[in-house]
Scaffold this motif. Structure first.
Motif, PDB file in Angstrom:
ATOM      1  N   THR A 170     -10.737   6.240  -2.966  1.00 15.00           N
ATOM      2  CA  THR A 170      -9.964   5.478  -1.986  1.00 15.00           C
ATOM      3  C   THR A 170     -10.332   4.006  -2.073  1.00 15.00           C
ATOM      4  O   THR A 170     -11.499   3.655  -2.184  1.00 15.00           O
ATOM      5  CB  THR A 170     -10.244   5.990  -0.561  1.00 15.00           C
ATOM      6  OG1 THR A 170     -10.007   7.391  -0.509  1.00 15.00           O
ATOM      7  CG2 THR A 170      -9.340   5.299   0.448  1.00 15.00           C
ATOM      8  N   TYR A 192     -10.322   0.216  -0.400  1.00 13.65           N
ATOM      9  CA  TYR A 192     -10.270  -0.496   0.870  1.00 13.65           C
ATOM     10  C   TYR A 192     -10.355  -1.999   0.616  1.00 13.65           C
ATOM     11  O   TYR A 192     -10.876  -2.450  -0.400  1.00 13.65           O
ATOM     12  CB  TYR A 192     -11.427  -0.073   1.779  1.00 13.65           C
ATOM     13  CG  TYR A 192     -11.339   1.354   2.262  1.00 13.65           C
ATOM     14  CD1 TYR A 192     -10.466   1.707   3.284  1.00 13.65           C
ATOM     15  CD2 TYR A 192     -12.122   2.341   1.686  1.00 13.65           C
ATOM     16  CE1 TYR A 192     -10.377   3.017   3.730  1.00 13.65           C
ATOM     17  CE2 TYR A 192     -12.043   3.661   2.120  1.00 13.65           C
ATOM     18  CZ  TYR A 192     -11.172   3.991   3.137  1.00 13.65           C
ATOM     19  OH  TYR A 192     -11.082   5.290   3.572  1.00 13.65           O
ATOM     20  N   TYR A 242     -11.877  -5.366   2.600  1.00  7.81           N
ATOM     21  CA  TYR A 242     -12.735  -5.817   3.678  1.00  7.81           C
ATOM     22  C   TYR A 242     -12.547  -7.317   3.866  1.00  7.81           C
ATOM     23  O   TYR A 242     -12.462  -8.067   2.890  1.00  7.81           O
ATOM     24  CB  TYR A 242     -14.205  -5.515   3.378  1.00  7.81           C
ATOM     25  CG  TYR A 242     -14.488  -4.038   3.248  1.00  7.81           C
ATOM     26  CD1 TYR A 242     -14.750  -3.259   4.371  1.00  7.81           C
ATOM     27  CD2 TYR A 242     -14.479  -3.421   2.005  1.00  7.81           C
ATOM     28  CE1 TYR A 242     -14.996  -1.899   4.255  1.00  7.81           C
ATOM     29  CE2 TYR A 242     -14.730  -2.061   1.880  1.00  7.81           C
ATOM     30  CZ  TYR A 242     -14.984  -1.304   3.005  1.00  7.81           C
ATOM     31  OH  TYR A 242     -15.219   0.038   2.895  1.00  7.81           O
ATOM     32  N   LYS A 251     -12.153  -3.526   8.144  1.00  8.13           N
ATOM     33  CA  LYS A 251     -11.824  -2.627   7.035  1.00  8.13           C
ATOM     34  C   LYS A 251     -10.332  -2.319   7.091  1.00  8.13           C
ATOM     35  O   LYS A 251      -9.817  -1.942   8.135  1.00  8.13           O
ATOM     36  CB  LYS A 251     -12.640  -1.342   7.171  1.00  8.13           C
ATOM     37  CG  LYS A 251     -12.365  -0.285   6.120  1.00  8.13           C
ATOM     38  CD  LYS A 251     -13.238   0.940   6.409  1.00  8.13           C
ATOM     39  CE  LYS A 251     -13.019   2.039   5.406  1.00  8.13           C
ATOM     40  NZ  LYS A 251     -13.862   3.233   5.719  1.00  8.13           N
ATOM     41  N   TRP A 252      -9.632  -2.505   5.964  1.00  7.82           N
ATOM     42  CA  TRP A 252      -8.180  -2.355   5.912  1.00  7.82           C
ATOM     43  C   TRP A 252      -7.759  -1.096   5.166  1.00  7.82           C
ATOM     44  O   TRP A 252      -8.309  -0.779   4.105  1.00  7.82           O
ATOM     45  CB  TRP A 252      -7.538  -3.559   5.219  1.00  7.82           C
ATOM     46  CG  TRP A 252      -7.697  -4.840   5.964  1.00  7.82           C
ATOM     47  CD1 TRP A 252      -8.824  -5.605   6.060  1.00  7.82           C
ATOM     48  CD2 TRP A 252      -6.696  -5.530   6.716  1.00  7.82           C
ATOM     49  NE1 TRP A 252      -8.600  -6.720   6.825  1.00  7.82           N
ATOM     50  CE2 TRP A 252      -7.292  -6.702   7.234  1.00  7.82           C
ATOM     51  CE3 TRP A 252      -5.347  -5.280   6.980  1.00  7.82           C
ATOM     52  CZ2 TRP A 252      -6.589  -7.614   8.018  1.00  7.82           C
ATOM     53  CZ3 TRP A 252      -4.645  -6.180   7.756  1.00  7.82           C
ATOM     54  CH2 TRP A 252      -5.262  -7.330   8.271  1.00  7.82           C
ATOM     55  N   ASN A 253      -6.776  -0.411   5.720  1.00 10.39           N
ATOM     56  CA  ASN A 253      -6.090   0.679   5.025  1.00 10.39           C
ATOM     57  C   ASN A 253      -5.129   0.056   4.022  1.00 10.39           C
ATOM     58  O   ASN A 253      -4.182  -0.630   4.401  1.00 10.39           O
ATOM     59  CB  ASN A 253      -5.337   1.539   6.048  1.00 10.39           C
ATOM     60  CG  ASN A 253      -4.603   2.703   5.425  1.00 10.39           C
ATOM     61  OD1 ASN A 253      -3.986   2.575   4.377  1.00 10.39           O
ATOM     62  ND2 ASN A 253      -4.669   3.842   6.083  1.00 10.39           N
ATOM     63  N   THR A 254      -5.357   0.280   2.718  1.00 14.77           N
ATOM     64  CA  THR A 254      -4.532  -0.372   1.696  1.00 14.77           C
ATOM     65  C   THR A 254      -3.289   0.427   1.333  1.00 14.77           C
ATOM     66  O   THR A 254      -2.572   0.069   0.391  1.00 14.77           O
ATOM     67  CB  THR A 254      -5.363  -0.645   0.429  1.00 14.77           C
ATOM     68  OG1 THR A 254      -5.910   0.581  -0.059  1.00 14.77           O
ATOM     69  CG2 THR A 254      -6.488  -1.626   0.722  1.00 14.77           C
ATOM     70  N   GLU A 309      -8.068  -0.840   9.840  1.00 16.74           N
ATOM     71  CA  GLU A 309      -8.448   0.539  10.143  1.00 16.74           C
ATOM     72  C   GLU A 309      -9.680   0.603  11.043  1.00 16.74           C
ATOM     73  O   GLU A 309      -9.828   1.515  11.849  1.00 16.74           O
ATOM     74  CB  GLU A 309      -8.718   1.284   8.835  1.00 16.74           C
ATOM     75  CG  GLU A 309      -9.007   2.751   8.989  1.00 16.74           C
ATOM     76  CD  GLU A 309      -9.124   3.457   7.649  1.00 16.74           C
ATOM     77  OE1 GLU A 309     -10.261   3.789   7.254  1.00 16.74           O
ATOM     78  OE2 GLU A 309      -8.083   3.652   6.991  1.00 16.74           O
ATOM     79  N   TRP A 358     -18.381   2.836   4.501  1.00 21.59           N
ATOM     80  CA  TRP A 358     -17.384   3.822   4.908  1.00 21.59           C
ATOM     81  C   TRP A 358     -17.193   3.888   6.426  1.00 21.59           C
ATOM     82  O   TRP A 358     -16.088   4.097   6.910  1.00 21.59           O
ATOM     83  CB  TRP A 358     -17.714   5.204   4.357  1.00 21.59           C
ATOM     84  CG  TRP A 358     -18.914   5.851   4.954  1.00 21.59           C
ATOM     85  CD1 TRP A 358     -20.200   5.720   4.554  1.00 21.59           C
ATOM     86  CD2 TRP A 358     -18.942   6.770   6.062  1.00 21.59           C
ATOM     87  NE1 TRP A 358     -21.045   6.469   5.338  1.00 21.59           N
ATOM     88  CE2 TRP A 358     -20.306   7.135   6.260  1.00 21.59           C
ATOM     89  CE3 TRP A 358     -17.979   7.310   6.897  1.00 21.59           C
ATOM     90  CZ2 TRP A 358     -20.694   8.013   7.269  1.00 21.59           C
ATOM     91  CZ3 TRP A 358     -18.370   8.189   7.895  1.00 21.59           C
ATOM     92  CH2 TRP A 358     -19.708   8.529   8.073  1.00 21.59           C
TER      93      TRP A 358
END
Length: 398
Positions: free
Chosen positions: A244, A246, A248, A267-270, A276, A313
Motif C-alpha cells: 500500500t 501512502y 505523508y 497520512k493520505w489515502n492515495t 486518512e 502505519w
C-alpha cells in the motif's frame, strides 16, 4: 519522550559527525556505509565555503564515526538541495538557477579509500539572472529523480516545476504549479505522478508523462478555516508488507498568534486522495520530513532543532530527541536498515540530520524492548483476579 510508555528507559544516542565551516542545507544517505551533505555561504564574498562532502560511516562500539572521503569545492555556488538516482551512483544538486549532475566514482589507492565526484551534465531549471552577480534572482528549491530513473523533476522559487528526461536532461514540461516558491516535491513510487507543496499554501498532484494537474489536495481541521494551515513537507512511502502506498505531509499554521496553534502530520489515502489520519505536533514546527527505506518510520525535523520519530502505519509518536541542533533542521535522511545497525548494534533506526548551524549529526534509536505500560497493567489486573478467585475458592485466611 514517547507516547509508548515502557518499564525500561531508552538510551538514545546522538553524535555530532562533523563540524563544518559553512551552513548545511541537504543530507542524504547513499547506502548503509556512505552519506553526502552539502551547503555553503553562496556567492557573497564572506569567506564561507560552498561544498559537497561525502562521508564514510564507520562503526565505533555502539555508535558510528564519519570520515570525510571527498570534499568538492563548488566555488561561488552554494548547494541548497540534492537527490540521489535510484542506482545511488549520480547526485543531482541545485546550484542557484541550474541543476548539476555528478557521478560518484569509488576507488582504492594503496588500500586508501577515495571517492571522486565527476561533473556530468547541467541544466537550467529557473530563468537565468540577467546579471551573473545578481543574488536576488530565481533559484532551484528542490529536485527528485523518478524511481524508474526515467525523469528528473525540479521545483523553483518562481513556482514552476520542470520535468526533464533522464539522463539526456531534455526538457519535457515547464509547469506553472504555484503562485510562489515551492517548499518540496516528491514522486509517487509508480513514477507516473508527483506532488508539489508551496508557500502559497497549496499542494498539487501532477502527471509525470503529460505535465497535467490531476487534482488539488485539500486539508483543513474541524472548526478551522480552510486556509488556516499550509502544506510544508511531502513524502510518499510504500508499505512493503501490504504493498500500500501512502503520502505523508506536514502542515504549519499560516499565521502565528499569541495562542500558538499546533502543527500537523497527515497520512493520505492515495486511492481517494483524502486525509486518512492526522497527528498533532505540539510545541514543535516541522521543517523537514522523511520516511525510512522500509517504510516503517517517519522522521520529522523541526525548526527548534529537534527530531520526532513516528511509526508510519498508525502515526504513533515514538520518541523525541530535543535540540540536537542549534537552529532549524534543513535535511533529514534515514540510514538504510542493515545487519550491523539492527542486529549487531540493536538499533531500530539511524537518522542523519543537518542544519545551518554547520553540523551534520547522527541519532540512533534503540530497539523497543520491555513491556508496554498498558500490557503490564492488563497482566497485573489478570493476576489480581486470579489470586482473588484462588483465595475465595480455598477460603484462605491471612
Amino acid at each position: 519522550v514517547s507516547n509508548d510508555i515502557s518499564l525500561f528507559h531508552f538510551q538514545m544516542t546522538t553524535k555530532n559527525l562533523d563540524q563544518n565551516t559553512f551552513p548545511l542545507y541537504a543530507i542524504h544517505a547513499i547506502n548503509p556505509n556512505y552519506f553526502v551533505c552539502a551547503g555553503g555561504g553562496g556567492a557573497a564574498k564572506t569567506g564561507v565555503n560552498n561544498a559537497i562532502k561525502l562521508y564514510h560511516l564507520k562503526r565505533r562500539g555502539n555508535t558510528f564515526e564519519a570520515e570525510c572521503i571527498c570534499d568538492l569545492d563548488t566555488e561561488r555556488r552554494a548547494i541548497m538541495n540534492l537527490d540521489l538516482s535510484p542506482q545511488r551512483d549520480v547526485i543531482a544538486v541545485g546550484m542557484d538557477h541550474f541543476c548539476q549532475l555528478y557521478r560518484i566514482d569509488y576507488k582504492k589507492e594503496n588500500d586508501v579509500e577515495k571517492v571522486n565526484l565527476k561533473a556530468l551534465k547541467k541544466v537550467v531549471t529557473v530563468p537565468e539572472p540577467k546579471d551573473e552577480h545578481d543574488e536576488d534572482g530565481e533559484y532551484q528549491k528542490c529536485v527528485r529523480f523518478t524511481p524508474d530513473n526515467q525523469h528528473l523533476i525540479t521545483g523553483g522559487s518562481n513556482g514552476y516545476c520542470r520535468v526533464f528526461k533522464y539522463p539526456t536532461l531534455e526538457q519535457r514540461f515547464d509547469i506553472k504549479a504555484h503562485t510562489t516558491e515551492l517548499d518540496e516535491i516528491d514522486v509517487h513510487p509508480n513514477s507516473k505522478l508527483f506532488v508539489s507543496v508551496s508557500k502559497d499554501a497549496s499542494a498539487g498532484l501532477w502527471g509525470v508523462n503529460d505535465g497535467k494537474k490531476q487534482l488539488e489536495l485539500s486539508f483543513a481541521i474541524d472548526k478551522k478555516d480552510d486556509d488556516f494551515y499550509r502544506f510544508r513537507n511531502c513524502r510518499f512511502s510504500e508499505n512493503k508488507d501490504s504493498k500500500t502506498i501512502y503520502l505523508y505531509t506536514t502542515h504549519i499554521p499560516r499565521k502565528y498568534s499569541r495562542t500558538k496553534a499546533d502543527s500537523c502530520l497527515v497520512k493520505w489515502n492515495t486511492q481517494k486522495w483524502i486525509p486518512e489520519r492526522t497527528e498533532f505536533i505540539k510545541t514543535h514546527i516541522p521543517s523537514s520530513l522523511n520516511v525510512s527505506k522500509n517504510g516503517a518510520f517517519l522522521g520529522v525535523g523541526t525548526a527548534e532543532g529537534s527530531i520526532l520519530l513516528y511509526i508510519s502505519w498508525n502515526m504513533r509518536h515514538m520518541r523525541t530527541i530535543d535540540n540536537i541542533h542549534d537552529s532549524f533542521i534543513t535535511g533529514l535522511s534515514f540510514i538504510p536498515e542493515n545487519r550491523v545497525l539492527c542486529e549487531e548494534m540493536g538499533h531500530e533506526a539511524g537518522v542523519l540530520t543537518c542544519s545551518i548551524d554547520n553540523n551534520c549529526t547522527l541519532s540512533l534509536f534503540p530497539m523497543r524492548t520491555g513491556i508496554s505500560f498498558h500490557l503490564f497493567l492488563f497482566v497485573f489486573v489478570c493476576f489480581m483476579v486470579i489470586m482473588f478467585n484462588i483465595i475465595t475458592y480455598f477460603d484462605v485466611e491471612f
